[in-house]
Design a protein around this motif. Structure first.
Motif, PDB file in Angstrom:
ATOM      1  N   TYR A  34      -8.441  58.535  49.862  1.00 18.24           N
ATOM      2  CA  TYR A  34      -7.583  57.896  50.857  1.00 18.24           C
ATOM      3  C   TYR A  34      -8.396  56.798  51.549  1.00 18.24           C
ATOM      4  N   TRP A  35      -7.696  55.895  52.212  1.00 17.18           N
ATOM      5  CA  TRP A  35      -8.357  54.802  52.943  1.00 17.18           C
ATOM      6  C   TRP A  35      -8.051  54.903  54.430  1.00 17.18           C
ATOM      7  N   MET A  36      -9.110  54.814  55.211  1.00 15.09           N
ATOM      8  CA  MET A  36      -8.970  54.859  56.676  1.00 15.09           C
ATOM      9  C   MET A  36      -9.187  53.461  57.233  1.00 15.09           C
ATOM     10  N   GLN A  37      -8.241  53.002  58.026  1.00  9.72           N
ATOM     11  CA  GLN A  37      -8.363  51.676  58.657  1.00  9.72           C
ATOM     12  C   GLN A  37      -8.317  51.851  60.176  1.00  9.72           C
ATOM     13  N   PRO A  38      -9.498  51.800  60.826  1.00 12.90           N
ATOM     14  CA  PRO A  38      -9.517  51.922  62.291  1.00 12.90           C
ATOM     15  C   PRO A  38      -9.275  50.563  62.952  1.00 12.90           C
ATOM     16  N   GLU A  39      -8.627  50.595  64.083  1.00  9.50           N
ATOM     17  CA  GLU A  39      -8.503  49.395  64.928  1.00  9.50           C
ATOM     18  C   GLU A  39      -8.835  49.819  66.343  1.00  9.50           C
ATOM     19  N   VAL A  40      -9.501  48.944  67.076  1.00  9.83           N
ATOM     20  CA  VAL A  40      -9.821  49.297  68.462  1.00  9.83           C
ATOM     21  C   VAL A  40      -9.337  48.211  69.402  1.00  9.83           C
ATOM     22  N   ASP A  41      -8.922  48.649  70.565  1.00 11.42           N
ATOM     23  CA  ASP A  41      -8.482  47.718  71.594  1.00 11.42           C
ATOM     24  C   ASP A  41      -9.715  47.293  72.381  1.00 11.42           C
ATOM     25  N   SER A  42     -10.150  46.055  72.178  1.00 16.61           N
ATOM     26  CA  SER A  42     -11.393  45.545  72.750  1.00 16.61           C
ATOM     27  C   SER A  42     -11.349  44.035  72.642  1.00 16.61           C
ATOM     28  N   PRO A  43     -12.051  43.311  73.524  1.00 15.13           N
ATOM     29  CA  PRO A  43     -12.103  41.853  73.351  1.00 15.13           C
ATOM     30  C   PRO A  43     -12.685  41.458  71.998  1.00 15.13           C
ATOM     31  N   MET A  44     -13.611  42.264  71.506  1.00 19.43           N
ATOM     32  CA  MET A  44     -14.226  41.982  70.209  1.00 19.43           C
ATOM     33  C   MET A  44     -14.979  43.232  69.779  1.00 19.43           C
ATOM     34  N   ALA A  45     -14.689  43.713  68.583  1.00 21.92           N
ATOM     35  CA  ALA A  45     -15.363  44.920  68.130  1.00 21.92           C
ATOM     36  C   ALA A  45     -15.512  44.895  66.620  1.00 21.92           C
ATOM     37  N   PHE A  46     -16.635  45.427  66.160  1.00 18.39           N
ATOM     38  CA  PHE A  46     -16.977  45.394  64.744  1.00 18.39           C
ATOM     39  C   PHE A  46     -17.431  46.785  64.309  1.00 18.39           C
ATOM     40  N   TRP A  47     -16.909  47.213  63.200  1.00 17.65           N
ATOM     41  CA  TRP A  47     -17.257  48.513  62.623  1.00 17.65           C
ATOM     42  C   TRP A  47     -18.611  48.373  61.939  1.00 17.65           C
ATOM     43  N   GLU A  48     -19.549  49.258  62.265  1.00 16.52           N
ATOM     44  CA  GLU A  48     -20.866  49.162  61.633  1.00 16.52           C
ATOM     45  C   GLU A  48     -20.757  49.390  60.135  1.00 16.52           C
ATOM     46  N   GLY A  49     -21.430  48.506  59.381  1.00 10.71           N
ATOM     47  CA  GLY A  49     -21.510  48.670  57.930  1.00 10.71           C
ATOM     48  C   GLY A  49     -22.935  48.958  57.502  1.00 10.71           C
ATOM     49  N   THR A  50     -23.077  49.758  56.439  1.00 15.09           N
ATOM     50  CA  THR A  50     -24.406  50.076  55.914  1.00 15.09           C
ATOM     51  C   THR A  50     -24.452  49.793  54.420  1.00 15.09           C
ATOM     52  N   SER A  51     -25.522  49.118  53.980  1.00 15.95           N
ATOM     53  CA  SER A  51     -25.691  48.869  52.548  1.00 15.95           C
ATOM     54  C   SER A  51     -26.272  50.094  51.851  1.00 15.95           C
ATOM     55  N   ALA A  52     -26.636  51.112  52.636  1.00 17.84           N
ATOM     56  CA  ALA A  52     -27.183  52.343  52.053  1.00 17.84           C
ATOM     57  C   ALA A  52     -26.103  53.414  51.902  1.00 17.84           C
ATOM     58  N   GLY A  53     -24.868  53.038  52.138  1.00 18.30           N
ATOM     59  CA  GLY A  53     -23.777  54.014  52.044  1.00 18.30           C
ATOM     60  C   GLY A  53     -23.510  54.442  50.612  1.00 18.30           C
ATOM     61  N   THR A  54     -22.951  55.638  50.468  1.00 18.11           N
ATOM     62  CA  THR A  54     -22.719  56.176  49.122  1.00 18.11           C
ATOM     63  C   THR A  54     -21.302  56.712  48.924  1.00 18.11           C
ATOM     64  N   LEU A  55     -20.537  56.812  49.974  1.00 19.10           N
ATOM     65  CA  LEU A  55     -19.240  57.482  49.854  1.00 19.10           C
ATOM     66  C   LEU A  55     -18.173  56.523  49.333  1.00 19.10           C
ATOM     67  N   GLY A  56     -17.765  56.732  48.085  1.00 21.90           N
ATOM     68  CA  GLY A  56     -16.630  55.998  47.533  1.00 21.90           C
ATOM     69  C   GLY A  56     -16.866  54.501  47.413  1.00 21.90           C
ATOM     70  N   GLU A  57     -15.827  53.753  47.722  1.00 16.37           N
ATOM     71  CA  GLU A  57     -15.860  52.296  47.615  1.00 16.37           C
ATOM     72  C   GLU A  57     -16.489  51.689  48.874  1.00 16.37           C
ATOM     73  N   VAL A  58     -16.818  50.377  48.781  1.00 17.99           N
ATOM     74  CA  VAL A  58     -17.305  49.665  49.974  1.00 17.99           C
ATOM     75  C   VAL A  58     -16.117  49.353  50.892  1.00 17.99           C
ATOM     76  N   ILE A  59     -16.443  48.903  52.089  1.00 21.37           N
ATOM     77  CA  ILE A  59     -15.395  48.466  53.017  1.00 21.37           C
ATOM     78  C   ILE A  59     -14.554  47.385  52.338  1.00 21.37           C
ATOM     79  N   HIS A  60     -13.235  47.515  52.478  1.00 20.70           N
ATOM     80  CA  HIS A  60     -12.332  46.464  52.009  1.00 20.70           C
ATOM     81  C   HIS A  60     -11.686  45.808  53.218  1.00 20.70           C
ATOM     82  N   MET A  61     -11.439  44.508  53.061  1.00 22.00           N
ATOM     83  CA  MET A  61     -10.915  43.745  54.195  1.00 22.00           C
ATOM     84  C   MET A  61      -9.627  43.040  53.811  1.00 22.00           C
TER      85      MET A  61
END
Ligand SMILES: [Ca+2]
Ligand SMILES: [Ca+2]
Ligand SMILES: [Ca+2]
Length: 478
Positions: A188-215
């Motif tokens: 499944y795909w989780m898409q978070p959104e936050v109410d903020s003037p500006m916010a960025f989801w931390e990304g890691t190049s060392a991640g291993t779970l499934g696919e990379v972030i899609h935009m």
């Protein structure tokens, strides 16, 4: 100027929306951009900020999942860990951008998610969180929204570090979602959104779970993260409501503009003047200053202001409760346009409370751009912190050791005042009743200070000894 203002971000956001400025958004006018943070800046950050050396009690440091072992993994607690705040992906609500990452439910399993923890770069705690979940469509989010919850209030938002001019928060949200693994397992795909003037989801190049972030931009097609297609989102899905971790205490989020010299009591410590050349919080706790209850000490502080104006504040944990409290804070002053090696310094006096607990305690010095720092655990944009050890001694013990035996005479005087002490006098300064310094003596011959050239009146004497202690007294000139 380089002050960050929320409306500035909003303006840029509007600009980006109106003019379609790709996905790169200028985060602040010190030429930093954060997107999708560019790789170059990610590199700059990792070289400038020693993440590894930092006490980073990230809450997201639990078991990571190896996708090769998916069939047998525990579906609960899955997700990828922080990797030193490498990159960020826009999840600001109504920004026009969506970022999603996938997770997996094993065959014949039902995953009941009760809390979600994810790391976000933002200037402030976020107001609320939305989660949208999509089916998987061949390794990217599908069109069908299978679950959604909006307006969720996080039960904790813990500052765990800083990067790219932002604080990094571990955001904890209580939820109740069920996902079915089906007969052969399901992504499944989780898409978070936050109410903020500006916010960025931390990304890691060392991640291993499934696919990379899609935009997806402006509801367009989903594509792998546009900063290399190598970053996984930093998040964890838990089957219980997990307890929030501890916050980090002190960090610099943008540029380390260093403290270069600290002089207090027997401490005289010089450190690197290079911008981004030393850790955000420099550990000098191996250096011990000795201070005595009830005694006043001069302090002098220097630093590289990088062309700006910077303030210094000092905390000493006098009651040794491992917290720097308001009555343990000394706002010393500021310096401007200093290289940190040009002799510019700000000075003050610290008087050890007579109630100070005897023994070893900690001193923190913080240098901050533009405003006097008042939070010993704050995340600041530009500056540095330094920690030292202070040994608090009994006043009597110190007097016995050093035999101050301090005196001055005559008073009143018509000319000369003789100062005697059983320790080395570093300097004597004399100030008139208007507060003007009228006399400074660096080398006292026979302890004699000659007032005969001064007008009749009262004068404040300030005697600084080589051990850092000082004596103040008033003399009347007749
Ligand atoms: Ca992933
Ligand atoms: Ca330093
Ligand atoms: Ca304290």
């Amino acid at each position: 100027m380089r002050k960050k203002l929320p409306f500035y971000h909003l303006w840029l956001l509007s600009f980006a929306l109106i003019f379609g400025v790709s996905t790169s958004i200028t985060a602040q006018n010190s030429s930093k951009t954060l997107t999708q943070l560019h790789s170059k800046q990610a590199l700059k950050s990792s070289s400038g900020i020693t993440q590894q050396s930092r006490n980073n009690p990230s809450s997201i440091n639990e078991t990571s999942i190896n996708t090769a072992d998916r069939i047998n993994v525990q579906d609960c607690d899955q997700g990828d860990d922080s990797n030193g705040f490498e990159n960020g992906f826009n999840i600001t609500a109504e920004s026009g951008y969506r970022s999603a990452d996938d997770f997996y439910v094993s065959p014949n399993e039902s995953l009941n998610v009760r809390s979600i923890v994810f790391n976000v770069f933002a200037n402030y705690p976020v107001s609320s969180v939305d989660f949208n979940f999509y089916e998987d469509d061949g390794g990217k989010p599908g069109a069908t929204l299978i679950a959604s919850e909006t307006g969720l209030t996080p039960y904790a938002q813990v500052p765990i570090g800083a990067a790219f001019g932002y604080t990094v928060y571990a955001i904890y949200v209580e939820v109740d979602f069920n996902f079915d693994g089906g007969a052969s397992g399901t992504s499944y795909w989780m898409q978070p959104e936050v109410d903020s003037p500006m916010a960025f989801w931390e990304g890691t190049s060392a991640g291993t779970l499934g696919e990379v972030i899609h935009m997806s931009e402006f509801l367009g097609p989903w594509t792998p993260d546009d900063d290399g297609g190598i970053h996984h989102g930093v998040f964890k899905l838990h089957c219980d409501v997990v307890v929030a971790g501890d916050p980090i205490c002190f960090d610099i989020s943008d540029t380390i503009e260093p403290i270069t010299r600290v002089v207090l009591a027997n401490i005289d410590n010089t450190s690197s003047a290079a911008i981004d050349g030393s850790p955000a919080l420099e550990d000098f706790t191996n250096i011990q200053g000795v201070m005595a209850q009830g005694i006043s000490y001069d302090i002098a502080l220097a630093g590289n202001t990088n062309g700006f104006l910077c303030y210094f504040t000092v905390w000493i944990d006098w009651n040794q409760n491992d917290e720097f409290e308001a009555d343990e804070m000394y706002e010393i002053g500021y310096i401007a346009n200093s290289s940190g090696t040009d002799g510019e310094q700000t000075t003050g006096t610290i008087t050890v409370p007579t109630s100070a607990v005897l023994g070893e305690t900690t001193m923190r010095v913080i240098k901050n751009w533009d405003t006097s720092p008042t939070d010993p655990c704050g995340v600041y944009l530009y500056g540095q912190g330094e920690d030292y050890t202070i040994i608090v001694e009994d006043e009597l013990g110190v007097e016995n050791q050093t035999s101050t035996a301090f005196s001055y005479y005559p008073n009143p005087t018509s000319g000369v005042v003789k100062i005697t002490a059983n320790k080395e006098i570093n300097s004597v300064s004399v100030v008139n009743i208007l507060g003007q310094q009228v006399l400074v003596k660096e080398n006292l011959e026979n302890g004699l200070v000659d007032l005969s050239n001064l007008q009749i009146g009262a004068y404040m004497f300030r005697v600084a000894f080589d051990d850092g202690s000082i004596e103040n007294f008033k003399v009347l000139k007749e």
